[in-house]
Each structure stands twice: as C-alpha cells, then as structure tokens.
Motif scaffolding. Structure first.
Motif, mmCIF file in Angstrom:
data_model
loop_
_atom_site.group_PDB
_atom_site.id
_atom_site.type_symbol
_atom_site.label_atom_id
_atom_site.label_comp_id
_atom_site.label_asym_id
_atom_site.label_seq_id
_atom_site.Cartn_x
_atom_site.Cartn_y
_atom_site.Cartn_z
ATOM 1 N N LEU A 54 0.859 -1.181 0.000
ATOM 2 C CA LEU A 54 0.000 0.000 0.000
ATOM 3 C C LEU A 54 0.893 1.227 0.000
ATOM 4 N N VAL A 55 0.609 2.164 -0.910
ATOM 5 C CA VAL A 55 1.359 3.407 -1.011
ATOM 6 C C VAL A 55 0.384 4.565 -0.831
ATOM 7 N N ALA A 56 0.745 5.530 0.012
ATOM 8 C CA ALA A 56 -0.094 6.709 0.248
ATOM 9 C C ALA A 56 0.600 7.936 -0.313
ATOM 10 N N VAL A 57 -0.044 8.610 -1.263
ATOM 11 C CA VAL A 57 0.482 9.832 -1.865
ATOM 12 C C VAL A 57 -0.300 11.008 -1.290
ATOM 13 N N GLY A 58 0.339 11.759 -0.420
ATOM 14 C CA GLY A 58 -0.347 12.876 0.228
ATOM 15 C C GLY A 58 0.402 13.280 1.476
ATOM 16 N N ALA A 63 3.558 14.313 -0.074
ATOM 17 C CA ALA A 63 3.013 15.239 -1.069
ATOM 18 C C ALA A 63 1.937 16.120 -0.448
ATOM 19 N N GLY A 64 2.064 16.367 0.860
ATOM 20 C CA GLY A 64 1.074 17.177 1.547
ATOM 21 C C GLY A 64 1.687 18.404 2.174
ATOM 22 N N THR A 65 0.858 19.118 2.938
ATOM 23 C CA THR A 65 1.356 20.283 3.677
ATOM 24 C C THR A 65 2.244 19.835 4.821
ATOM 25 N N GLY A 66 1.795 18.810 5.530
ATOM 26 C CA GLY A 66 2.585 18.207 6.596
ATOM 27 C C GLY A 66 2.932 16.786 6.232
ATOM 28 N N ASN A 67 4.217 16.458 6.232
ATOM 29 C CA ASN A 67 4.689 15.118 5.851
ATOM 30 C C ASN A 67 5.558 14.539 6.964
ATOM 31 N N PRO A 116 12.739 10.501 1.523
ATOM 32 C CA PRO A 116 13.109 11.806 0.978
ATOM 33 C C PRO A 116 11.912 12.754 0.945
ATOM 34 N N ALA A 117 12.183 14.046 1.057
ATOM 35 C CA ALA A 117 11.112 15.045 1.024
ATOM 36 C C ALA A 117 10.526 15.210 -0.369
ATOM 37 N N ASP A 118 11.312 14.936 -1.406
ATOM 38 C CA ASP A 118 10.843 15.059 -2.782
ATOM 39 C C ASP A 118 9.984 13.839 -3.139
ATOM 40 N N ALA A 161 11.638 11.325 -5.558
ATOM 41 C CA ALA A 161 12.723 10.587 -4.916
ATOM 42 C C ALA A 161 12.172 9.529 -3.967
ATOM 43 N N ALA A 162 11.082 9.867 -3.274
ATOM 44 C CA ALA A 162 10.466 8.891 -2.370
ATOM 45 C C ALA A 162 9.930 7.696 -3.146
ATOM 46 N N VAL A 163 9.322 7.948 -4.293
ATOM 47 C CA VAL A 163 8.818 6.849 -5.121
ATOM 48 C C VAL A 163 9.965 5.963 -5.604
#
Length: 307
Positions: free
Chosen positions: A71-75, A99-103, A112-114, A117-119
């Motif tokens: 399971l991958v969460a993008v947000g 990929a959100g305001t708060g990560n 990674p924050a990018d 890069a995380a993918v």
C-alpha cells in the motif's frame, strides 16, 4: 528499525491511495509520473477510488483484505493516517510519498522530502523485497474504539484549536485556522489532566499535551524532539500552567525542539500512556480522533516500510 528480507515478499498489486487536494493540489500534476515510478518495480499498480477521508480509509482496508502486495499513500499526514489504519499490525508493506502540507511521518521515518525521490526509494524496496519496520502508536477509547497513528497525538491547545477551526464555516483556508488560534488564545486556561505512565498515576494542570511516536507534527514542529519510532516507547511533552504571553513566546521554539528547556515544560517516556481530561477531542497525525480518556500504547515493529 529492523530490516526484513525478501522472504517477506508479497506478490499482489500495489494499491495507491492518492489525495489530489493535498498541499492545495500542488503535486496533482505529478501523480502520473509517481505512478510510472511505482510501475517500474514490475508490479501492477491500482489507484484506489476515494472522494473523502472515510472512503479513503475504507478503500485501504478493502485493498489489504483483497490481497494487495503493498500500500502506497500519496499525500500528507492525513492521507498516511488513513492508510495506516489498514496496514498496521499486518505484513502488508507500506510506502508514504510526502506530497502534503505536513509530511511528518514520512520524513521522520527516513523518506526523501521530494515525492519523486520517495517513489524511487519505494520502487527499489519493492523490487528488492526490502522492508524496515518501525513502531506505531495504538490508542483505544472507553467505548472500545481503536485508532493507530504514526507521528503525534495532540491533546491540548493545538487539539482545541483544530476542533474550533473545524466547526467554523468562515473564513476559508489558513485564515480560519489563524482566527481559531486567536479565539482560543483569548480563552486559554490550564486544564486538569490525569496522566498514567506505565501504571504510575499523576495529576497535573496543563495547556498543551502531546504524545509522540515520532518527533514532529504540524509540518516540522519538533514537539517531541527526542521521540524515536524504533525504541518501543512513547514520548510525552506537557506544557503546564503557561499563560497566554508565555505560550506565544515559547511556541516558535517548537520548530527547533528547544521548548522542552522551558521550566514549565516537562517530558516523560513510557510504553503505555493513559490520558484523561474533560472536554478534549484528540487529533492524531492532524486528524480528528478519539475523545479523552484514551489509552495509548507503543507497538514495536507495527508497520513494514518500503525503504
């Protein structure tokens, strides 16, 4: 953080929970590239249908029950929070794409924050069968309701501000939250909390209480600066009888984690935290959660991260 070998490989499809409104849609156009990056792992990729948080959580649970291989969460943290309810305590590996305001959970656990890069990290872990386990916090209410969270539980001033902001219909966006802060600052008063740490009780008056599995919340605020999601413990930070002026002066120090040096701020560490107070609705990973009283337990190796 424990590595898990390729013997743990699950061959099912990669289920993806994507929040297109995260960070006010800043990464919406990136989604096709993120999905292509995940496909490079050689697995089928399936985007889960969801139009609101409740549907998102239900879709994640259904995907796990139907045999998803990952399971991958993008947000942001809210999207991660919904996904964690499905994968916590299972052998389904999980990848948060910040990929959100708060990560906070993704960054505090080494991604990674990018987003791209995380993918890449997640796809590499999928190909190699690589997993790293980290702890989660599990909380339960008096009615038996249970929730998991990855980062921080807010149960004081920040939770009260969130609750007021969510009740307001005007203004929109960040201005609504700013107005809620002003309203609650004007009403600020210490509340009586009962805190039980690994069975040892104490009562205290406080304006801010946070229980952290990870150090940060709110997009990088180091509220529990020494929290470690691999140590099997929860960090509890309490700001006591702080007046309005002191709170305004100390709160910016949370970004560096130096607020814990203030004489009215106390820190604790425990495997199990029981927390009670009147009239408080908690917020976990920034999401509205259970009313106090709650019992929170650190659960070691509760989620298998794809990194």
């Amino acid at each position: 953080m424990l590595p898990v070998t390729a013997d743990d490989h699950r061959p099912g499809p990669v289920a993806v929970l994507a929040n297109p409104t995260a960070a006010r849609g800043r990464h919406r156009t990136l989604l096709p590239r993120l999905l292509d990056g995940l496909s490079a792992a050689g697995r089928p990729v399936r985007v889960l249908p969801a139009s609101n948080p409740a549907e998102a959580e239900a879709a994640c649970r259904a995907a796990v029950a139907d045999g998803a291989g990952a399971l991958v969460a993008v947000g942001g943290d809210g999207t991660v929070h919904r996904a964690l309810q499905a994968v916590a305590g299972t052998d389904v590996p999980f990848g948060p794409v910040p990929a959100g305001t708060g990560n906070d959970f993704a960054l505090d656990t080494g991604f990674p924050a990018d987003p791209l890069a995380a993918v890449d990290v997640i796809a590499s872990a999928l190909r190699d069968g690589r997993r790293h386990t980290v702890d989660l916090a599990r909380m339960s209410g008096v009615d038996g309701a249970e929730r998991w969270y990855g980062a921080v539980l807010a149960a004081g001033f920040d939770a009260i501000v969130n609750e007021r902001a969510n009740r307001m219909r005007w203004p929109r966006g960040q201005r609504r939250y700013d107005l809620a802060i002003l309203v609650e600052l004007a009403r600020l008063r210490p509340r009586r909390y009962t805190l039980r740490l690994d069975g040892v009780p104490q009562e205290l008056d406080a304006v801010l209480v946070a229980v952290g599995n990870c150090p940060t919340y709110g997009g990088g605020m180091r509220i529990c600066p020494d929290a470690d999601p691999t140590d099997g413990l929860l960090d509890v930070v309490v700001a006591g009888r702080v007046d309005r002026r002191t709170l305004v002066r100390v709160k910016p120090r949370i970004y560096q984690g130096t607020h814990v040096e203030h004489p009215l701020v106390r820190s604790f560490r425990a495997r199990t935290v029981e927390l009670a107070a009147d009239g408080i609705t908690t917020y976990a990973d920034g999401e509205r959660s259970l009313d106090l009283p709650v019992t929170i337990s650190a659960v070691p190796d509760a989620v298998r991260l794809l990194r």
